[in-house]
Write an enzyme that holds these catalytic residues in place. Sequence first.
Site, short mmCIF file in Angstrom:
data_model
loop_
_atom_site.label_atom_id
_atom_site.label_comp_id
_atom_site.label_asym_id
_atom_site.label_seq_id
_atom_site.Cartn_x
_atom_site.Cartn_y
_atom_site.Cartn_z
CB CYS A 5 49.80 20.68 54.92
SG CYS A 5 49.00 19.39 53.64
CG ASN A 8 48.78 18.86 48.20
OD1 ASN A 8 48.87 18.78 46.91
ND2 ASN A 8 47.87 19.71 48.58
CB CYS A 10 45.42 15.42 55.45
SG CYS A 10 45.71 13.77 55.50
NE ARG A 11 48.22 19.38 58.28
CZ ARG A 11 49.73 19.30 58.69
NH1 ARG A 11 49.87 20.04 59.73
NH2 ARG A 11 50.61 18.71 58.03
CB SER A 12 47.09 22.13 51.84
OG SER A 12 47.79 20.85 51.39
CG ASP A 120 50.28 15.50 60.39
OD1 ASP A 120 49.48 14.92 59.79
OD2 ASP A 120 51.41 15.12 60.09
P1 4NP Z 1 48.79 16.50 55.45
O1 4NP Z 1 49.03 15.42 56.39
O2 4NP Z 1 50.05 17.14 55.82
O3 4NP Z 1 47.78 17.51 56.12
O4 4NP Z 1 48.55 16.34 54.06
C1 4NP Z 1 50.04 14.25 56.05
C2 4NP Z 1 49.85 13.42 55.13
C3 4NP Z 1 50.82 12.38 55.07
C4 4NP Z 1 51.77 12.34 56.02
C5 4NP Z 1 51.90 13.09 57.18
C6 4NP Z 1 50.97 14.08 57.23
N1 4NP Z 1 52.95 11.36 55.89
O5 4NP Z 1 53.68 11.20 56.85
O6 4NP Z 1 52.94 10.43 54.99
#
Ligand code: 4NP
Length: 151
Positions: A5, A8, A10-12, A120
Amino acid sequence: MLFVCLGNICRSPTAEAVLRGRLREHRLDDRVTVDSAGTHGYHIGRGPDARAIEAARRRGYSLEGQTARQVTPEDLERFDYILCMDQPNLENLRRLGSGRSVEVRLFLDYTDSEISEVPDPYYGGDKGFEQVLDLVEDACEGLIRELRQRL
Ligand code: 4NP
């Protein structure tokens, strides 16, 4: 199996934890290496987002021991499947390129869902994290079906 993702956190990591659980249930956990990574480096070295940990915990999954890292070109040499949460992640991975055959796909290709990307959840509320789990659990079903045929 590498889940990808953006951050790294939340989703992955959620996909990693859910697939680990499913692999254990099907006694395939010693056959498949599971990891996750982000296309960006914002959160390198940190644990998963507290909201992702809590939402996963409510469904019986543990994100314990996970630490955010960034995708590297070596990941394309090490993993046979790289499953991306959304289209920008996928494009970033394809840009890295590889000389060998590796399945770089959207994770939701493994569902019949009309949604093709895992949204996201970072800037949203708790509902976003529940939706991530719903989609990830659904896609893991399809992925396990494929792995059981292949392994
Ligand atoms: P992820 O979520 O890609 O599912 O881990 C996010 C985590 C952090 C950010 C965006 C999405 N960020 O902009 O910091």
